[in-house]
Scaffold this motif. Sequence first.
Motif, mmCIF file in Angstrom:
data_model
loop_
_atom_site.group_PDB
_atom_site.id
_atom_site.type_symbol
_atom_site.label_atom_id
_atom_site.label_comp_id
_atom_site.label_asym_id
_atom_site.label_seq_id
_atom_site.Cartn_x
_atom_site.Cartn_y
_atom_site.Cartn_z
ATOM 1 N N GLU A 253 0.816 -1.219 0.000
ATOM 2 C CA GLU A 253 0.000 0.000 0.000
ATOM 3 C C GLU A 253 0.850 1.270 0.000
ATOM 4 O OE1 GLU A 253 -1.024 0.981 4.666
ATOM 5 O OE2 GLU A 253 -2.386 -0.345 3.592
ATOM 6 N N ASP A 254 2.151 1.155 0.253
ATOM 7 C CA ASP A 254 3.042 2.325 0.263
ATOM 8 C C ASP A 254 3.641 2.619 -1.109
ATOM 9 O OD1 ASP A 254 2.726 2.719 3.072
ATOM 10 O OD2 ASP A 254 4.142 1.078 3.424
ATOM 11 N N ARG A 255 3.313 1.807 -2.100
ATOM 12 C CA ARG A 255 3.895 1.966 -3.441
ATOM 13 C C ARG A 255 3.634 3.360 -4.015
ATOM 14 N NH1 ARG A 255 2.254 -2.786 -6.469
ATOM 15 N NH2 ARG A 255 3.852 -3.555 -5.132
ATOM 16 N N ASP A 256 2.391 3.824 -3.959
ATOM 17 C CA ASP A 256 2.077 5.139 -4.518
ATOM 18 C C ASP A 256 2.784 6.255 -3.758
ATOM 19 O OD1 ASP A 256 0.504 4.043 -6.507
ATOM 20 O OD2 ASP A 256 -1.382 4.405 -5.448
ATOM 21 N N LEU A 257 2.862 6.128 -2.452
ATOM 22 C CA LEU A 257 3.545 7.130 -1.630
ATOM 23 C C LEU A 257 5.023 7.220 -2.001
ATOM 24 C CD1 LEU A 257 3.789 9.095 0.756
ATOM 25 C CD2 LEU A 257 3.996 7.102 2.253
ATOM 26 N N MET A 258 5.696 6.095 -2.094
ATOM 27 C CA MET A 258 7.116 6.104 -2.430
ATOM 28 C C MET A 258 7.337 6.589 -3.861
ATOM 29 S SD MET A 258 8.527 5.396 0.415
ATOM 30 C CE MET A 258 10.240 5.216 -0.108
ATOM 31 N N GLY A 259 6.457 6.188 -4.781
ATOM 32 C CA GLY A 259 6.550 6.679 -6.149
ATOM 33 C C GLY A 259 6.349 8.186 -6.208
ATOM 34 N N HIS A 260 5.409 8.690 -5.434
ATOM 35 C CA HIS A 260 5.153 10.131 -5.358
ATOM 36 C C HIS A 260 6.418 10.865 -4.921
ATOM 37 C CE1 HIS A 260 2.977 13.855 -4.493
ATOM 38 N NE2 HIS A 260 3.570 13.869 -3.301
ATOM 39 N N MET A 261 7.075 10.343 -3.898
ATOM 40 C CA MET A 261 8.283 10.990 -3.393
ATOM 41 C C MET A 261 9.411 10.936 -4.425
ATOM 42 S SD MET A 261 7.953 9.931 0.670
ATOM 43 C CE MET A 261 9.607 9.429 0.743
ATOM 44 N N MET A 262 9.546 9.816 -5.126
ATOM 45 C CA MET A 262 10.597 9.706 -6.143
ATOM 46 C C MET A 262 10.354 10.686 -7.293
ATOM 47 S SD MET A 262 12.798 7.610 -4.975
ATOM 48 C CE MET A 262 13.824 7.214 -6.382
ATOM 49 N N LEU A 263 9.097 10.821 -7.710
ATOM 50 C CA LEU A 263 8.788 11.750 -8.797
ATOM 51 C C LEU A 263 8.971 13.209 -8.377
ATOM 52 C CD1 LEU A 263 5.660 9.974 -10.277
ATOM 53 C CD2 LEU A 263 7.900 10.224 -11.366
ATOM 54 N N LEU A 264 8.905 13.472 -7.089
ATOM 55 C CA LEU A 264 9.094 14.823 -6.568
ATOM 56 C C LEU A 264 10.562 15.252 -6.615
ATOM 57 C CD1 LEU A 264 7.629 17.192 -5.211
ATOM 58 C CD2 LEU A 264 7.902 15.988 -3.025
ATOM 59 N N LEU A 265 11.479 14.295 -6.556
ATOM 60 C CA LEU A 265 12.907 14.614 -6.473
ATOM 61 C C LEU A 265 13.412 15.523 -7.597
ATOM 62 C CD1 LEU A 265 14.128 11.124 -5.286
ATOM 63 C CD2 LEU A 265 14.146 13.220 -3.927
ATOM 64 N N PRO A 266 13.157 15.223 -8.876
ATOM 65 C CA PRO A 266 13.656 16.119 -9.927
ATOM 66 C C PRO A 266 13.070 17.532 -9.832
ATOM 67 C CG PRO A 266 12.924 14.039 -10.869
ATOM 68 C CD PRO A 266 12.507 14.036 -9.435
ATOM 69 N N GLN A 267 11.806 17.628 -9.439
ATOM 70 C CA GLN A 267 11.185 18.947 -9.283
ATOM 71 C C GLN A 267 11.885 19.750 -8.187
ATOM 72 O OE1 GLN A 267 6.867 18.675 -8.796
ATOM 73 N NE2 GLN A 267 6.894 16.754 -9.908
ATOM 74 N N LEU A 268 12.172 19.083 -7.073
ATOM 75 C CA LEU A 268 12.864 19.748 -5.971
ATOM 76 C C LEU A 268 14.260 20.177 -6.396
ATOM 77 C CD1 LEU A 268 11.786 17.350 -3.103
ATOM 78 C CD2 LEU A 268 11.131 19.762 -3.308
ATOM 79 N N ALA A 269 14.959 19.294 -7.100
ATOM 80 C CA ALA A 269 16.311 19.623 -7.561
ATOM 81 C C ALA A 269 16.278 20.852 -8.475
ATOM 82 C CB ALA A 269 16.925 18.426 -8.278
ATOM 83 N N GLN A 270 15.334 20.887 -9.401
ATOM 84 C CA GLN A 270 15.225 22.040 -10.298
ATOM 85 C C GLN A 270 14.876 23.305 -9.533
ATOM 86 O OE1 GLN A 270 12.415 20.367 -13.101
ATOM 87 N NE2 GLN A 270 14.049 19.820 -14.522
ATOM 88 N N SER A 271 14.032 23.191 -8.509
ATOM 89 C CA SER A 271 13.663 24.380 -7.725
ATOM 90 C C SER A 271 14.860 24.930 -6.952
ATOM 91 C CB SER A 271 12.512 24.065 -6.760
ATOM 92 O OG SER A 271 12.976 23.321 -5.633
ATOM 93 N N GLN A 272 15.871 24.087 -6.724
ATOM 94 C CA GLN A 272 17.084 24.498 -6.018
ATOM 95 C C GLN A 272 18.227 24.803 -6.993
ATOM 96 O OE1 GLN A 272 17.216 24.761 -2.488
ATOM 97 N NE2 GLN A 272 15.015 24.534 -2.780
#
Length: 106
Positions: free
Chosen positions: A58-77
């Motif tokens: 049941e944590d698959r979507d949560l972990m996928g969400h966090m992984m997909l967030l990483l490039p966005q965060l990197a670009q914002s920094q």
Amino acid sequence: MNAESSIFTKIIERQIPASIVYEDEKCIVIKDINPKARVHLLIIPKKEIPTLFDLTPEDRDLMGHMMLLLPQLAQSQNLEGFKIQINTGEAGGQEVFHVHIHLLGN
């Protein structure tokens, strides 16, 4: 909240201050208080999961969400590249037993 809540849960519940970079319904992103790079963010799920060993299907979507967030965060920094780290278990260097992803970049 139970008596054993992690420091990250206390940050999510605004009981402890932190430098919040991003937040949504599934996770919060804060600046690490002991940075190991120019940019050192912690991506923390709002669901308290002690280690990667404790993940369930049941944590698959949560972990996928966090992984997909990483490039966005990197670009914002303004990072052109970055590395991530997830420490798992005491033997793996985990200090706070609430799953989190370190995003590091210079």
